[in-house]
Design an enzyme around this catalytic site. Structure first.
Site, PDB file in Angstrom:
ATOM      1  N   LYS A  26      34.075  -6.508 -26.388  1.00  0.00           N
ATOM      2  CA  LYS A  26      34.746  -6.231 -25.107  1.00  0.00           C
ATOM      3  C   LYS A  26      34.154  -7.040 -23.954  1.00  0.00           C
ATOM      4  O   LYS A  26      34.887  -7.594 -23.126  1.00  0.00           O
ATOM      5  CB  LYS A  26      34.683  -4.727 -24.803  1.00  0.00           C
ATOM      6  CG  LYS A  26      35.469  -3.913 -25.824  1.00  0.00           C
ATOM      7  CD  LYS A  26      35.538  -2.463 -25.489  1.00  0.00           C
ATOM      8  CE  LYS A  26      36.021  -1.652 -26.686  1.00  0.00           C
ATOM      9  NZ  LYS A  26      37.324  -2.092 -27.210  1.00  0.00           N
ATOM     10  N   ASN A  38      34.991 -10.789 -24.426  1.00  0.00           N
ATOM     11  CA  ASN A  38      36.428 -11.017 -24.188  1.00  0.00           C
ATOM     12  C   ASN A  38      36.718 -11.045 -22.686  1.00  0.00           C
ATOM     13  O   ASN A  38      37.482 -11.878 -22.195  1.00  0.00           O
ATOM     14  CB  ASN A  38      37.274  -9.919 -24.837  1.00  0.00           C
ATOM     15  CG  ASN A  38      37.120  -9.861 -26.351  1.00  0.00           C
ATOM     16  OD1 ASN A  38      36.646 -10.818 -26.957  1.00  0.00           O
ATOM     17  ND2 ASN A  38      37.513  -8.752 -26.956  1.00  0.00           N
ATOM     18  N   ASP A  58      41.026  -6.036 -22.412  1.00  0.00           N
ATOM     19  CA  ASP A  58      39.906  -6.892 -21.963  1.00  0.00           C
ATOM     20  C   ASP A  58      40.425  -8.049 -21.111  1.00  0.00           C
ATOM     21  O   ASP A  58      39.831  -8.398 -20.087  1.00  0.00           O
ATOM     22  CB  ASP A  58      39.136  -7.456 -23.164  1.00  0.00           C
ATOM     23  CG  ASP A  58      38.516  -6.347 -24.013  1.00  0.00           C
ATOM     24  OD1 ASP A  58      38.204  -5.286 -23.437  1.00  0.00           O
ATOM     25  OD2 ASP A  58      38.368  -6.555 -25.228  1.00  0.00           O
ATOM     26  N   GLY A  61      44.228 -12.405 -32.316  1.00  0.00           N
ATOM     27  CA  GLY A  61      42.795 -12.553 -32.035  1.00  0.00           C
ATOM     28  C   GLY A  61      42.448 -12.136 -30.614  1.00  0.00           C
ATOM     29  O   GLY A  61      43.320 -12.038 -29.746  1.00  0.00           O
TER      30      GLY A  61
END
Ligand code: RIB
Length: 307
Positions: A41, A44, A253, A288
């Protein structure tokens, strides 16, 4: 000049199986496709913020292994400042096992590894960067005491703090009162308030409870429905852009990282949320976590097409 965003949080390598659907406990679902991607997280959000145009410093812990080296190389490609990305010689890098269903929904299990070792001392090492940041951005995939230490530094210097309380954990009111912008999803909102989110009035009630703890603004992310913005002056739904989702991993995110940049650039809350919504919409159309985060130019082009 680019705005300074400090992101403190996790970095994982995601092992992804795109399957016809997410298996139930005890069930095996076949027919999937495997891929690996950079995730976590914190990472990202750092990558999303860098691609959206921020000058990003990332504070994190990686293992001294192949996954850690790959993650670090990725941050450098995205021109993220990595002075405070520490190497942990005793623990492996974080890993997430992710199953993505046909319509993009996901389930995630994380082995925290080195993320669990990110300490208040690591944050202390980054005190100068935090103190001079336009925005400090945090999530909850690293120890709570580390999150609290960072928030204390930011509060002392009046640096705006965005806390994305994911994954859901109970939080102390003393910590929440220093948060400028809280961005929970529905489950996280329920855990933090004890209010079941079932309709518009429960969303309003929960947001008011969070505001009463001293948080500046509450932005509740509601998936395909969009987001709910609550401040002392405004309560408003902002719809999401309609796209065909193939993988919702990191949609939140990307929203958060992009929001941080927009707010640091002094866009008003509505404009910033629209900019972040556009980035999140683009990201869920791609597979992704980090590979899905769009660049500023893509977000602008998307918004022009949406007018
Ligand atoms: O929010 C998505 C992220 O959660 C994934 O990238 C995974 O690594 C977990 O941290």
């Amino acid at each position: 000049m680019k705005k300074k965003i400090v992101v403190i949080g996790s970095s994982n390598t995601d092992m992804i199986v795109k399957a016809p659907r997410i298996p139930r406990p005890g069930e095996t679902v076949i027919g999937g496709e495997f891929s690996m991607a950079a995730g976590g997280k914190g990472a990202n959000q750092a990558v999303a913020a860098a691609r959206a145009g921020g000058d990003v410093t990332f504070v994190a812990r990686l293992g001294d292994d192949l996954f850690g080296r790959q993650a670090l190389a990725g941050f450098r490609r995205d021109r993220i400042r990595t002075k405070f990305v520490f190497k942990d010689t005793k623990t492996r890098s974080g890993v997430a096992l992710i199953c993505v269903g046909e319509t993009g929904e996901n389930s995630i299990a994380v082995a925290l590894g080195a993320n669990a070792k990110l300490s208040p001392a690591d944050v202390e090492a980054a005190r100068k960067a935090i103190s001079s940041a336009d925005i400090l951005m945090l999530q909850l995939e690293v120890p709570l005491e580390t999150v609290a230490a960072a928030i204390r530094i930011a509060a002392g210097k009046k640096v705006r703090v965005i806390l994305n309380p994911a994954p859901a954990r109970a939080l102390d009111d003393n910590l929440l009162r220093h948060v400028s912008i809280l961005t929970p999803n529905e489950t996280e909102t329920e855990l933090l308030t004890g209010i079941t989110i079932q309709d518009d009035s429960s969303i309003r009630e929960a947001s008011e409870m969070l505001l009463s703890k001293g948080i500046g603004s509450v932005i509740i992310t509601l998936g395909a429905r969009g987001v709910y913005i609550a401040t002392r002056e405004v309560h408003e739904f902002v719809p999401a852009f309609r796209v065909k989702a193939i993988d919702t991993t990191a949609g939140g995110d990307v929203f958060n990282g992009t929001l941080a940049v927009a707010l640091a650039e002094r866009k008003n809350l509505m404009e910033a949320v629209r900019f972040a919504n556009a980035a999140a919409a683009i990201s869920v159309t791609r597979m992704g976590a980090q590979p899905s985060a769009p660049w500023r130019k893509e977000i602008r082009t998307f918004l022009q097409g949406a007018q």
